[in-house]
Scaffold this active site. Sequence first.
Site, PDB file in Angstrom:
ATOM      1  N   HIS A   1      -9.663   1.407  -1.312  1.00 13.89           N
ATOM      2  CA  HIS A   1      -8.196   1.281  -1.200  1.00 13.89           C
ATOM      3  C   HIS A   1      -7.615   0.747  -2.498  1.00 13.89           C
ATOM      4  O   HIS A   1      -7.765  -0.427  -2.832  1.00 13.89           O
ATOM      5  CB  HIS A   1      -7.875   0.344  -0.040  1.00 13.89           C
ATOM      6  CG  HIS A   1      -6.417   0.330   0.339  1.00 13.89           C
ATOM      7  ND1 HIS A   1      -5.426   0.901  -0.431  1.00 13.89           N
ATOM      8  CD2 HIS A   1      -5.792  -0.197   1.422  1.00 13.89           C
ATOM      9  CE1 HIS A   1      -4.262   0.721   0.156  1.00 13.89           C
ATOM     10  NE2 HIS A   1      -4.450   0.066   1.286  1.00 13.89           N
TER      11      HIS A   1
ATOM     12  N   GLU B   1      -2.367   4.822  13.250  1.00 13.32           N
ATOM     13  CA  GLU B   1      -2.047   6.055  12.528  1.00 13.32           C
ATOM     14  C   GLU B   1      -2.361   7.287  13.375  1.00 13.32           C
ATOM     15  O   GLU B   1      -1.600   8.268  13.362  1.00 13.32           O
ATOM     16  CB  GLU B   1      -2.792   6.117  11.200  1.00 13.32           C
ATOM     17  CG  GLU B   1      -2.343   7.284  10.341  1.00 13.32           C
ATOM     18  CD  GLU B   1      -2.894   7.270   8.930  1.00 13.32           C
ATOM     19  OE1 GLU B   1      -2.389   8.042   8.098  1.00 13.32           O
ATOM     20  OE2 GLU B   1      -3.835   6.494   8.657  1.00 13.32           O
TER      21      GLU B   1
ATOM     22  N   CYS C   1       0.811  -1.219   0.000  1.00 17.16           N
ATOM     23  CA  CYS C   1       0.000   0.000   0.000  1.00 17.16           C
ATOM     24  C   CYS C   1       0.839   1.261   0.000  1.00 17.16           C
ATOM     25  O   CYS C   1       0.317   2.365  -0.200  1.00 17.16           O
ATOM     26  CB  CYS C   1      -0.929  -0.003   1.206  1.00 17.16           C
ATOM     27  SG  CYS C   1      -1.696  -1.603   1.514  1.00 17.16           S
TER      28      CYS C   1
ATOM     29  N   LYS D   1      -9.987   7.490   1.168  1.00 17.54           N
ATOM     30  CA  LYS D   1     -10.393   6.110   0.885  1.00 17.54           C
ATOM     31  C   LYS D   1     -11.857   5.896   1.225  1.00 17.54           C
ATOM     32  O   LYS D   1     -12.485   4.940   0.746  1.00 17.54           O
ATOM     33  CB  LYS D   1      -9.529   5.116   1.667  1.00 17.54           C
ATOM     34  CG  LYS D   1      -8.092   5.004   1.151  1.00 17.54           C
ATOM     35  CD  LYS D   1      -7.312   3.946   1.911  1.00 17.54           C
ATOM     36  CE  LYS D   1      -5.888   3.804   1.392  1.00 17.54           C
ATOM     37  NZ  LYS D   1      -5.031   4.957   1.761  1.00 17.54           N
TER      38      LYS D   1
ATOM     39  N   HIS E   1      -3.607   7.546   5.735  1.00 15.72           N
ATOM     40  CA  HIS E   1      -3.747   6.245   5.082  1.00 15.72           C
ATOM     41  C   HIS E   1      -5.171   5.750   5.297  1.00 15.72           C
ATOM     42  O   HIS E   1      -5.808   5.272   4.371  1.00 15.72           O
ATOM     43  CB  HIS E   1      -2.721   5.262   5.640  1.00 15.72           C
ATOM     44  CG  HIS E   1      -2.677   3.967   4.897  1.00 15.72           C
ATOM     45  ND1 HIS E   1      -2.423   3.907   3.539  1.00 15.72           N
ATOM     46  CD2 HIS E   1      -2.874   2.687   5.311  1.00 15.72           C
ATOM     47  CE1 HIS E   1      -2.456   2.636   3.146  1.00 15.72           C
ATOM     48  NE2 HIS E   1      -2.725   1.881   4.205  1.00 15.72           N
TER      49      HIS E   1
ATOM     50  N   PHE F   1       1.148  -3.322   4.061  1.00 18.25           N
ATOM     51  CA  PHE F   1       1.401  -4.661   4.581  1.00 18.25           C
ATOM     52  C   PHE F   1       2.909  -4.900   4.615  1.00 18.25           C
ATOM     53  O   PHE F   1       3.640  -4.497   3.699  1.00 18.25           O
ATOM     54  CB  PHE F   1       0.753  -5.720   3.689  1.00 18.25           C
ATOM     55  CG  PHE F   1      -0.692  -6.012   4.004  1.00 18.25           C
ATOM     56  CD1 PHE F   1      -1.439  -5.205   4.842  1.00 18.25           C
ATOM     57  CD2 PHE F   1      -1.318  -7.126   3.448  1.00 18.25           C
ATOM     58  CE1 PHE F   1      -2.774  -5.494   5.126  1.00 18.25           C
ATOM     59  CE2 PHE F   1      -2.647  -7.426   3.721  1.00 18.25           C
ATOM     60  CZ  PHE F   1      -3.377  -6.610   4.557  1.00 18.25           C
TER      61      PHE F   1
END
Length: 417
Positions: free
Chosen positions: A345, A318, A168, A340, A307, A404
């Site tokens: 995503h 986050e 990502c 998002k 994110h 990830f």
Amino acid sequence: MNKRVVITGMGVISPIGNTIESFKEALFAGKCGITKLELPESDDNRGIAISVAGQVKDFRPEDYGLTPSDIRRSDRFTHFALAATHQAMAESGLKVGENISEEMLGVYIGSGIGGLDTFVTQTKNMVENGAKMVSPLLIPMMIANIGGANVAIRYGAKGPCLTAVSACATGTNAIGEAFYAIQRGDADAIIAGGSEAAINPVAIGGFQNARALTKESDPALACLPFDERRGGFVMAEGAGVMILEEYEHAKARGAHIIAEICGYGHTCDAHHVTAPDPEGKPAARAMRKALDQAGYQAGEQLYINAHGTGTHFNDLSETTAIKIALGEKDAHKAMISSTKSMTGHMIGAAGAVEAIVCALALQNDMVPPTIGLTQQDPACDLDYTPLHARKAHLDIALSNSLGFGGHNASVVLRKCE
């Protein structure tokens, strides 16, 4: 002294628009691009428990100069990369041999997954018909670098060419590394960004069984970053591409400058293959490094494109990281949103598209919203710009990507003075 790096062109293919203008309009209107999942009718779909996705709509690759042969011989993620680049190069006005040399134009376009549609199709072909029937184009359609390679071929870019593959964080790493390359004089301009097209039963099956995706069936409630009802992220697809250019080169040719890239940081959690570090310290270091490079001063009006996936642990981690990076006082002053909530995503394309969001926010002095945020998690206690866009005089913008494997990447943009 490091060279300055500016943005002179942008292009996007996304669930909320396939041009910068349509994307911007939908972005600030808070339009949801998440819809009911559409897959071809097939026995391969059995066991799919996911019913929503952020799919690109009304996309015609031929509208961006791809021939029928180009379309047949390349994967959908390459189509997206070429289409977004077509827009960005047209806006920038760059042309090899006219205002830039082929050796000084680079391409840094990444993909988190690459040509997964091609891989799935040819694997099925192998199982049903044997190895002799596997396409000879399998590898050059599937490998993650081929989107960027096709862009380089199309535009005659013979400068540095690099493919970031960091889940990502891919799009953000691609832009950040392109920024560094231009800073040190390796190129006068780089076509940078990310592309992804992996909405198929294999990818959805893998993510669903990893318990990463939402099982919500209502598209309006599917992606709820920082909301206590959140239940996972929404798979999406698309591409974002920026033309990064050395400032003096852009100025000399009279280019329109959109914004300036002025900071980049990246770190690794080294914690878990899918879960973020709950303490948020490595992500905070990436943010702080990017902000320090950009000369950020406490009290500047900061927009953060989070994110913000809508997974339980990401949003908590986050939020913690932002507080560490800025300090409690400035963290609560920052205006934050997760776009998002509108797009879903886009995996390897997410960071590039969200850097474009930051550029548009600075251009328009407008903070896009986190739509659907009506029941804010008390543990996520910052200003996430719920429901509606907000007019604000912005000084600086930070885009975060947390992938990830623990990949953290942040880029910082400013209005170009």
